[in-house]
Design an enzyme around this catalytic site. Structure first.
Site, mmCIF file in Angstrom:
data_model
loop_
_atom_site.group_PDB
_atom_site.id
_atom_site.type_symbol
_atom_site.label_atom_id
_atom_site.label_comp_id
_atom_site.label_asym_id
_atom_site.label_seq_id
_atom_site.Cartn_x
_atom_site.Cartn_y
_atom_site.Cartn_z
ATOM 1 N N GLY A 172 141.118 57.375 -84.919
ATOM 2 C CA GLY A 172 140.891 56.482 -86.045
ATOM 3 C C GLY A 172 141.079 55.027 -85.658
ATOM 4 N N SER A 173 141.585 54.226 -86.604
ATOM 5 C CA SER A 173 141.699 52.783 -86.382
ATOM 6 C C SER A 173 142.759 52.399 -85.361
ATOM 7 C CB SER A 173 141.988 52.075 -87.711
ATOM 8 O OG SER A 173 140.868 52.166 -88.569
ATOM 9 N N THR A 174 143.622 53.348 -84.958
ATOM 10 C CA THR A 174 144.584 53.021 -83.904
ATOM 11 C C THR A 174 143.878 52.743 -82.587
ATOM 12 O OG1 THR A 174 144.901 55.359 -83.341
ATOM 13 C CG2 THR A 174 146.382 54.416 -84.986
ATOM 14 N N SER A 201 135.964 54.708 -90.929
ATOM 15 C CA SER A 201 137.404 54.914 -90.978
ATOM 16 C C SER A 201 137.888 54.383 -92.311
ATOM 17 C CB SER A 201 138.076 54.157 -89.832
ATOM 18 O OG SER A 201 139.460 54.200 -89.972
#
Length: 748
Positions: A328-330, A744
């Site tokens: 995801g956004s990590t 996301s």
């Protein structure tokens, strides 16, 4: 007419017969003399050795298995001595009848019979096989009074492995189980010395530290020479060489912190890995849910196996090591670093964000609550904007992304000192060509690159890889292999050998680039998606929230969590490092199907950093709020972590273990030595050498009922009751979003 005999001819015949008989007798005596010569002179040494071997039996003495302790000396795995009722099939005429008769004296359940049947099939007839383990005082006394009725049945003292904290840290510790045929076959490739060291050993490490450090924990097998009679009965002990206990393995994990994190998860599923970026030591290694390793030591029963095997939560799956998830956004900070490192985009480059990225007539969405406008790199990270990353992924291309991410450890084994790690997937055009068979599937499409920028698509990584990559960026490219074992202590000399933590070749990044990424991630905690969680923190940290889809959505399909099955909801992720100026910890955490990263994963990360950096332990009120995903910054009054008691542990007999680390370690060491002495004494007491001696003293109280856990491995054997060591659980496969790239759903 009278017939006259020829006397001379008769005498000649008689003499011939006499000489023939004499020659035959002499020949036979010659054979006897020759055979006597061969036996007494030619083969004297060989036969004398065989006679001595028949007279002397060499009995292996199995060593005490080494202890496993945490970084503060808290004992996490030890041994105890208990008594078993065992049958030697070759000495019993009717085994089934004997078992039926024994069941009237001691309790023998159906699972005991099934286990005995399985062990009998795997063992030789002259080997002693347990029919009941961990006998009580009363059971030992009852059998001793009627031992004369059961030739070939006896009581033996054996050492058992015990995990005082049960389910706590079970995925790190692993467990031991009986050596199976597959492992016996593998041992044939060992050296003669190693094979000899396992004579008499019945158990071996199956998972975790128990498996990875088997050679250190096993010890060195001793032996005992016993003089026996012609019937094989022991007469006297000639000499013995004591066994050397296994070494003590010191972990880098703090069991109190481990217990706190597992508690913060509550009944949810997920994983967390925290690493010290200065040396690669793993500070916490959590996979939820867990299981009780004590269930597997002597073979798991059918009821517990069924409960574990049929659980949808898969407790035996080590999610930190083998669970692969879209990041995801990590993933966005790493994408930004790749852009800086390749020079494809500068930090100040502006991308206009109108909430939708169009490519080939396809709409790549952003969450509805995102504000658009002019977007630079820092703002895109702080506010977790998708459109900026969509365009960045297009600029970089899949192969450049792969080449920039691979050195950070994505899609590769980290080399951690635990067996069973998986690589995950870091996609590239070459990877896709090798992964699929049909020509249309093997081709990489430009639209598939776009979702990679926000950590979706084919991307699937472990939390171990995420934490390792975060530690590398936080330390300006310096790298270490993650290590769970800190030191190995020689049980005899007390000398400690530091586990290998040599630095790997550093990654060459410009200091201003890594500094920019760290500052942007610091902004996430001050003005971005995790601001509410890190309010009032007594340190500066960098972080990044992530919300990753577990399943893809069709074009224009709207995601509503309340209308989606729990196991199809978004995963909640967070990665962090702290302090910003001199990082001492880097971590990655996922809570499966828990929604936005700031609601479920980030609060857990905050409590971990508070514990490690501020010696703060959350209040009960705060723990309860975190468990249900309703916490931001800590609630109530935090407690001093160093003053908090250890989690409650039970010894093998149900009594509380010592609550102080030092006393726990010393008590376990003393118990380990005592158990070896107890086992030796029991062997002597039950030996035919001392046949008049009474039965050995039994354990103090019955073995407590085994605690059950909520589930493991998805694949069940045909006879679950016969299971003693399930294989590594399969890695969950998350559907790829490549066919329908999805946004996301990060919450700013």
């Amino acid at each position: 007419m009278t017939e006259l005999k020829n006397l001379e001819q008769e005498l000649s015949r008689f003499r011939a017969r006499l000489w023939a008989a004499a020659g035959f007798v002499i020949f036979c005596f010659g054979l006897l003399v020759f055979r006597l010569y061969v036996l007494q002179i030619v083969r004297h040494d060989d036969l004398a050795t065989q006679a001595e071997n028949n007279r002397i039996a060499v009995v292996p003495i199995v060593p005490n298995r080494g202890l496993i302790v945490d970084r503060h000396g808290v004992v996490l795995a030890n041994n105890y001595s208990a008594y078993t009722l065992e049958i030697t099939p070759s000495k019993v005429n009717d085994v089934e009848g004997t078992i039926d008769a024994l069941s009237h004296i001691v309790e023998i359940q159906a699972r005991d019979r099934r286990r005995f049947k399985r062990l009998r099939e795997e063992s030789k007839s002259f080997e002693s096989i347990p029919i009941r383990t961990r006998l009580t005082d009363e059971e030992v006394a009852r059998f001793t009074a009627q031992r004369f009725r059961f030739p070939g049945v006896d009581i033996q003292a054996r050492l058992f492995r015990h995990y005082p904290y049960g389910e706590l840290a079970s995925h790190v510790l692993g467990y031991i189980g009986r050596i199976n045929q597959r492992e016996v076959d593998a041992m044939e490739d060992w050296s003669d010395e190693d094979q000899a060291n396992y004579r008499g050993t019945e158990h071996i490490g199956k998972l975790g530290i128990e498996q990875s450090y088997e050679r250190e924990l096993h010890g060195i097998t001793g032996f005992e020479e016993v003089e026996t009679s012609a019937g094989g009965r022991a007469v006297r002990r000639l000499r013995s060489n004591p066994a050397t206990p296994g070494n003590t393995v010191h972990l880098s994990i703090d069991i109190k912190l481990q217990a706190l994190i597992e508690c913060l998860y509550g009944d949810r599923r997920g994983a967390l890995v925290a690493i010290d970026p200065r040396n690669g030591e793993v500070l916490a290694f959590v996979s939820k849910p867990t299981f009780d390793p004590n269930l597997f030591v002597d073979g798991i029963d059918s009821e517990n196996w069924k409960e574990l095997n049929e659980s949808a939560d898969k407790p035996l799956l080590n999610r930190a090591l083998r669970g692969t998830y879209p990041p995801g956004s990590t993933y966005k900070p790493f994408m930004a670093l790749a852009a800086l490192n390749t020079g494809r985009r500068s930090p100040n480059a502006i991308i206009m964000d109108n909430g939708v990225y169009m490519f080939g007539g396809h709409r790549f969405r952003s969450p509805e609550n995102e504000r658009g406008g002019a977007m630079n790199m820092r703002r895109a990270i702080v506010e977790s904007r998708n459109v900026y990353l969509y365009s960045l992924a297009t600029d970089l291309g899949v192969d450049t992304i792969h080449d920039q991410m691979a050195p950070l450890g994505f899609g590769r084994l980290t080399g951690i000192d635990l067996k069973g790690e998986v690589t995950g997937i870091l996609p590239s055009t070459e990877w896709k060509r090798n992964a699929y068979k049909r020509a249309e599937q093997r081709r990489w499409y430009a639209g598939e690159t776009i979702s990679l920028g926000i950590g979706q698509g084919y991307n699937t990584f472990t939390m171990l890889q995420m934490a390792t990559a975060m530690a590398t960026v936080a330390s300006d490219g310096r790298r270490y292999q993650p290590r769970v074992v800190r030191e190995i202590e020689n049980v005899l000399t007390r000398e400690r050998r530091v586990s290998s933590n040599q630095a790997l070749a550093p990654l060459v990044y410009k200091p201003e680039h890594t500094a920019f990424i760290r500052e942007a991630m610091f902004g996430v905690t001050q003005e971005g998606t995790s601001t509410r969680v890190f309010l009032g923190a007594g340190y500066q940290s960098g972080g990044k929230t992530g919300t990753a889809q577990a399943v893809g959505l069709r074009q224009n399909e709207k995601y509503v969590a309340s209308k989606v099955d729990e196991y199809k909801r978004d995963h909640s992720l967070y990665e962090a490092f702290a302090p910003v100026d001199n990082p001492r910890v880097a971590l990655a955490v996922i809570v499966e199907n828990a929604g936005f990263g700031a609601e479920a994963a980030a609060p857990i990360a905050r409590r971990v950093l508070d514990y490690l950096l501020m010696d703060q332990y959350p209040s009960e009120e705060d723990i309860a709020a975190v468990q249900i995903g309703k916490a931001g910054s800590p609630l109530g009054v935090s407690r001093k972590a160093s003053a908090m008691p250890l989690p409650r542990g039970l010894d093998a007999f149900g009594a509380d273990v010592p609550n102080a680390p030092d006393s726990a370690a010393s008590a376990a060491s003393a118990a380990s030595v005592a158990s070896a002495a107890s086992a030796a004494a029991a062997r002597a007491a039950s030996s035919p050498v001392n046949a008049a001696a009474s039965a050995p003293r039994a354990v103090r109280r019955p073995w407590p009922a085994a605690a059950t856990s909520s589930g493991p491995s998805p694949s069940a054997p045909s006879d679950p009751a016969s299971v003693d060591a399930p294989a590594l659980a399969p890695v969950p496969r998350h559907p790829s979003n490549a066919a329908s790239p999805a946004a996301s759903r990060e919450q700013p």
